[in-house]
Design an enzyme around this catalytic site. Structure first.
Site, mmCIF file in Angstrom:
data_model
loop_
_atom_site.group_PDB
_atom_site.id
_atom_site.type_symbol
_atom_site.label_atom_id
_atom_site.label_comp_id
_atom_site.label_asym_id
_atom_site.label_seq_id
_atom_site.Cartn_x
_atom_site.Cartn_y
_atom_site.Cartn_z
ATOM 1 N N SER A 204 -13.679 25.188 30.228
ATOM 2 C CA SER A 204 -13.522 23.830 29.818
ATOM 3 C C SER A 204 -14.390 22.900 30.228
ATOM 4 O O SER A 204 -14.674 21.876 29.840
ATOM 5 C CB SER A 204 -12.122 23.360 30.181
ATOM 6 O OG SER A 204 -11.086 24.278 29.799
ATOM 7 N N GLY A 240 -12.512 23.469 35.860
ATOM 8 C CA GLY A 240 -13.613 23.144 35.329
ATOM 9 C C GLY A 240 -14.267 21.527 35.240
ATOM 10 O O GLY A 240 -15.652 21.491 35.281
ATOM 11 N N ASP A 292 -7.387 16.069 31.574
ATOM 12 C CA ASP A 292 -7.149 17.092 30.486
ATOM 13 C C ASP A 292 -5.820 17.656 30.142
ATOM 14 O O ASP A 292 -5.622 19.055 29.923
ATOM 15 C CB ASP A 292 -8.081 18.179 30.732
ATOM 16 C CG ASP A 292 -8.583 19.317 29.835
ATOM 17 O OD1 ASP A 292 -8.119 18.906 28.706
ATOM 18 O OD2 ASP A 292 -8.963 20.466 30.101
ATOM 19 N N LYS A 321 -4.290 16.217 22.761
ATOM 20 C CA LYS A 321 -4.325 17.418 22.013
ATOM 21 C C LYS A 321 -3.691 17.081 20.774
ATOM 22 O O LYS A 321 -2.873 16.369 20.662
ATOM 23 C CB LYS A 321 -3.467 18.118 23.000
ATOM 24 C CG LYS A 321 -4.086 18.088 24.425
ATOM 25 C CD LYS A 321 -5.058 19.008 24.846
ATOM 26 C CE LYS A 321 -5.773 18.959 26.130
ATOM 27 N NZ LYS A 321 -6.755 19.783 26.459
HETATM 28 C C1 SAM Z 1 -6.067 22.503 30.178
HETATM 29 S S1 SAM Z 1 -5.653 22.538 31.514
HETATM 30 C C2 SAM Z 1 -7.080 21.819 32.556
HETATM 31 C C3 SAM Z 1 -8.159 22.692 32.718
HETATM 32 C C4 SAM Z 1 -9.406 21.729 33.346
HETATM 33 N N1 SAM Z 1 -9.656 20.522 32.847
HETATM 34 C C5 SAM Z 1 -10.258 22.819 33.657
HETATM 35 O O1 SAM Z 1 -11.688 22.430 33.237
HETATM 36 O O2 SAM Z 1 -10.226 23.627 34.345
HETATM 37 C C6 SAM Z 1 -4.192 21.560 31.891
HETATM 38 C C7 SAM Z 1 -3.783 21.447 33.421
HETATM 39 O O3 SAM Z 1 -2.898 20.410 33.297
HETATM 40 C C8 SAM Z 1 -1.888 20.530 34.457
HETATM 41 N N2 SAM Z 1 -0.765 19.563 34.204
HETATM 42 C C9 SAM Z 1 0.013 19.581 33.216
HETATM 43 N N3 SAM Z 1 0.910 18.528 33.187
HETATM 44 C C10 SAM Z 1 0.484 18.002 34.491
HETATM 45 C C11 SAM Z 1 1.029 16.860 35.084
HETATM 46 N N4 SAM Z 1 2.093 15.923 34.539
HETATM 47 N N5 SAM Z 1 0.337 16.156 36.174
HETATM 48 C C12 SAM Z 1 -0.602 17.051 36.745
HETATM 49 N N6 SAM Z 1 -0.875 18.029 36.168
HETATM 50 C C13 SAM Z 1 -0.411 18.569 34.924
HETATM 51 C C14 SAM Z 1 -1.502 22.046 33.997
HETATM 52 O O4 SAM Z 1 -1.005 22.490 35.314
HETATM 53 C C15 SAM Z 1 -2.919 22.461 33.879
HETATM 54 O O5 SAM Z 1 -3.691 23.028 35.159
#
Ligand code: SAM
Length: 371
Positions: A204, A240, A292, A321
């Site tokens: 990502s 990422g 993200d 998304k």
């Molecule tokens: C698509 S991943 C992010 C990937 C990241 N941008 C990377 O490049 O490694 C989405 C993340 O959002 C987190 N997430 C989901 N809901 C959340 C919330 N309410 N608060 C904080 N983090 C959250 C999940 O735990 C997950 O790690």
């Protein structure tokens, strides 16, 4: 598909429409209906007369045909950087069906007779498996085509920066388009290819890097992505996006319940907080918000809007998304809401949104607040 079978002789007989009456846009395969809906909406709002040519599913492009005359006006009025789902934007002729024995003759005749001339020629194919299989053919035609075009004056050293695009649809079919400086992607196929850094914690990472390339002019990077800036990464794990911020020597609040990459934590530039990104508040004004998190697009918009209204950051990049069918409608609804809310509070901002090459079922939004 609409087209004409021609050879050089038939062109002499005037059977080809030599007016570039189409607007040709490239997109990720599978997003034709979204781009079609977007340009239909935008064209209607601009009062343009014409229609979207029913897109072929998974073709990787969309065509719009004017009711009459050339497509230059709509191409100019609806700029590529204002479109979400388009990767490239061209003024084009209708697709040309080619005689396998003389592919170049028909192309050269059409260009010469159109009266347009160009500084360069790009061969491109749709971003599909079928498209990839045409690359070798298009490469083999590149040199002979250029010399034939030079002879006829279609290719010259100075031609206002115009570029000729040959968009190969099959071995017997090509759509000829043109682009103009300042309103086009400078990357073949409209795709910015970036190398994945081997030490980044996730793929990502390229989404944020691409977003910077797309939304921030290169000559502003030093000032807007500067050493020592303070940022928050909401939904940061495994890191990422945080990796990109750290690489720019920023200090990052990484908000996520999940674990962060150990190497990133060892830099000392990251503070990992296991909190809810939708409710966390910064201790002071930050330079950057990136997000993200996978959640409902409108929920993300509401949260980012709060940050912008409270001026908790200067710039934001976040993803929406889009698992739903009608992606353009959802994006349009979200952007309209954000722009309306900022406008109602007299908050001056530039909002842009793009379906990036590294985005899948999502789009990336950039907001820059103005003082
Ligand atoms: C698509 S991943 C992010 C990937 C990241 N941008 C990377 O490049 O490694 C989405 C993340 O959002 C987190 N997430 C989901 N809901 C959340 C919330 N309410 N608060 C904080 N983090 C959250 C999940 O735990 C997950 O790690």
């Amino acid at each position: 598909m609409l087209g004409y079978v021609v050879n050089s002789d038939q062109i002499e007989e005037d059977c080809v429409n030599r007016t570039p009456n189409e607007w040709l846009l490239y997109c990720r395969a599978g997003f034709e209906a979204d781009l079609g809906a977007e340009i239909a909406d935008r064209a209607a709002r601009a009062g343009a007369t014409g229609e979207v040519v029913t897109p072929t599913p998974n073709a990787g492009f969309v065509r719009w045909r004017t009711a009459e005359g050339a497509a230059n006006a709509i191409h100019r009025d609806i700029r590529l950087d204002s479109l979400v789902f388009a990767r490239q934007s061209l003024v084009a002729f209708e697709p040309l069906m080619l005689d396998r024995q003389d592919r170049l003759g028909a192309i050269v005749s059409l260009v010469n007779q159109s009266g347009w001339n160009f500084e360069s020629v790009w061969h491109e194919t749709p971003d599909t498996n079928e498209g990839k299989s045409l690359v070798r053919l298009s490469k083999s035609l590149s040199r002979p085509l250029e010399s034939a075009l030079k002879k006829g004056g279609g290719l010259r050293r100075k031609a206002g920066g115009r570029r000729l695009h040959l968009f190969w649809l099959s071995g017997e079919s090509v759509q000829i388009g043109m682009s103009f400086p300042g309103n086009r992607s400078e990357h073949p196929g409209g795709v910015l290819r970036l190398r994945h850094p081997s030490d980044a914690p996730s793929r990502s990472t390229l989404k944020l890097e691409e977003a910077w390339h797309v939304f921030i002019p290169r000559d502003r990077w030093e000032e807007r992505l500067a050493d020592g800036m303070q940022a928050v990464d909401l939904g940061a794990a495994p890191g990422g996006w945080t990796y990109q911020l750290v690489r720019k020597q920023m200090f990052v609040y990484a908000i996520d319940n999940g674990p962060m990459d150990k190497g990133l934590m060892a830099t000392g530039q990251v503070e990992h907080l296991r909190e809810d990104g939708f409710v966390w508040e910064p201790p002071y004004r930050l330079d950057w918000l990136v997000c993200d998190i996978v959640d409902k697009p409108m929920r993300v918009i509401d949260m980012v809007e709060r940050w912008l209204v409270k001026r908790w950051c200067r710039e934001a990049i976040f993803n929406l998304k889009l698992p739903m069918k009608k992606r353009w409608e959802e994006v349009n609804r979200c952007l309209a809401r954000l722009e309306h809310e900022l406008g109602a509070r007299h908050i001056a901002a530039t909002v842009r949104c793009k379906h990036l090459y590294h985005d899948r079922e999502e789009v990336t939004v950039h907001v820059e607040l103005h003082d």
